[in-house]
Design a protein around this motif. Sequence first.
Motif, mmCIF file in Angstrom:
data_model
loop_
_atom_site.group_PDB
_atom_site.id
_atom_site.type_symbol
_atom_site.label_atom_id
_atom_site.label_comp_id
_atom_site.label_asym_id
_atom_site.label_seq_id
_atom_site.Cartn_x
_atom_site.Cartn_y
_atom_site.Cartn_z
ATOM 1 N N VAL A 1 17.533 6.441 5.860
ATOM 2 C CA VAL A 1 17.944 6.272 4.470
ATOM 3 C C VAL A 1 16.650 6.195 3.668
ATOM 4 O O VAL A 1 15.783 5.363 3.962
ATOM 5 C CB VAL A 1 18.797 5.009 4.270
ATOM 6 N N VAL A 2 16.520 7.058 2.665
ATOM 7 C CA VAL A 2 15.253 7.230 1.959
ATOM 8 C C VAL A 2 15.449 6.972 0.470
ATOM 9 O O VAL A 2 16.393 7.481 -0.142
ATOM 10 C CB VAL A 2 14.704 8.659 2.163
ATOM 11 N N GLY B 1 9.785 3.957 -2.725
ATOM 12 C CA GLY B 1 8.767 4.206 -1.710
ATOM 13 C C GLY B 1 9.177 3.663 -0.357
ATOM 14 O O GLY B 1 8.345 3.159 0.400
ATOM 15 N N THR B 2 10.465 3.787 -0.025
ATOM 16 C CA THR B 2 10.977 3.161 1.187
ATOM 17 C C THR B 2 11.749 4.151 2.050
ATOM 18 O O THR B 2 12.390 5.076 1.556
ATOM 19 C CB THR B 2 11.923 1.986 0.856
ATOM 20 N N VAL B 3 11.689 3.899 3.353
ATOM 21 C CA VAL B 3 12.548 4.589 4.305
ATOM 22 C C VAL B 3 13.052 3.552 5.297
ATOM 23 O O VAL B 3 12.287 2.732 5.798
ATOM 24 C CB VAL B 3 11.817 5.737 5.033
ATOM 25 N N PHE C 1 10.457 0.495 5.968
ATOM 26 C CA PHE C 1 9.059 0.728 5.606
ATOM 27 C C PHE C 1 8.937 0.860 4.092
ATOM 28 O O PHE C 1 9.676 1.629 3.475
ATOM 29 C CB PHE C 1 8.540 2.019 6.245
ATOM 30 N N ARG C 2 7.993 0.137 3.535
ATOM 31 C CA ARG C 2 7.660 0.261 2.116
ATOM 32 C C ARG C 2 6.254 0.851 2.026
ATOM 33 O O ARG C 2 5.297 0.291 2.583
ATOM 34 C CB ARG C 2 7.701 -1.116 1.464
ATOM 35 N N LEU C 3 6.121 1.998 1.349
ATOM 36 C CA LEU C 3 4.833 2.650 1.177
ATOM 37 C C LEU C 3 4.455 2.676 -0.299
ATOM 38 O O LEU C 3 5.308 2.935 -1.160
ATOM 39 C CB LEU C 3 4.860 4.088 1.704
#
Length: 282
Positions: free
Chosen positions: A219-220, A225-227, A246-248
């Motif tokens: 899920v993006v 900025g997350t997946v 994940f937060r980028l």
Amino acid sequence: MIRTMISLAILLAGSGAVYAQECTRPMLQAAVESYLAAQTSGDISRMSLDAKAKFQENMIPTTREKGLWNTALPIAHTISIYDVPRCKTFTEVIVTEGGHPYVLGTRLAVKSGKITEIDSLVSDQDDWLFNAADYLKYSKAEDWPVLEPDDRVSRQELIDAGNQYFDFVFLDKGIRPPWGTPCARLEGGAYTNPKNEPRDTCQIPAPLGEMFVVNRTYVVDEEMGTVNVFCRFGDSKEGMPDSHLFRLVNGKYRWIHTISVNLTGKPIVIDPPPNAIPETAR
């Protein structure tokens, strides 16, 4: 003939615009709000469910009547992300009171404003590094706003970042994940940067041991900025269900949250390589 072709082009363009608007961020936000209302009250009728909705808990099919969503929970904190192109959501739910702490990771699939699928990972005291109070403490201290456009990366880059993390940690030290500084990992309640040190990273001595991470789905949310990656560790049917969020920021890891559900009741042991340096010693 030309007039007919122009009319057809306009019609197709219009239908494409309608299709693109079938799923919107506000629609997904409303679906998540209905899920949280149901989970808080223990009243599933408050969820905007499709009549043929499908249900899963810990990656096992279940029924409308049996899931934890029928239990009223005093929710302390949530983080939600919204995948508009695929009309899916992911919500992290932390419960510290009420006699039974939980950390949940729940996905919704939505169509025409109705929830067609709910897939929830339910972690509690028997699971990997579980500590809901610490999960709440550290999660609330983080900042997860919508990113400025210049700080975002593409959908594919977010998916690649999730895959690179797993492949580096468990299989191939030659992979170069987008490590960021500062960065922190929150695993079950254990936090790698409790003092918020500006030079700390999320990097792990790797590989920790050969383990295949299978059944990966994503899920993006590019705006955040997350997946979110749902997967299993090891066996594709009986491996441990897991969620990694994940937060980028600017294409680099900033925060990583994990929820892992141990269905075996046995301790989880991953033998480190002989020359691995413990993170606390770095």
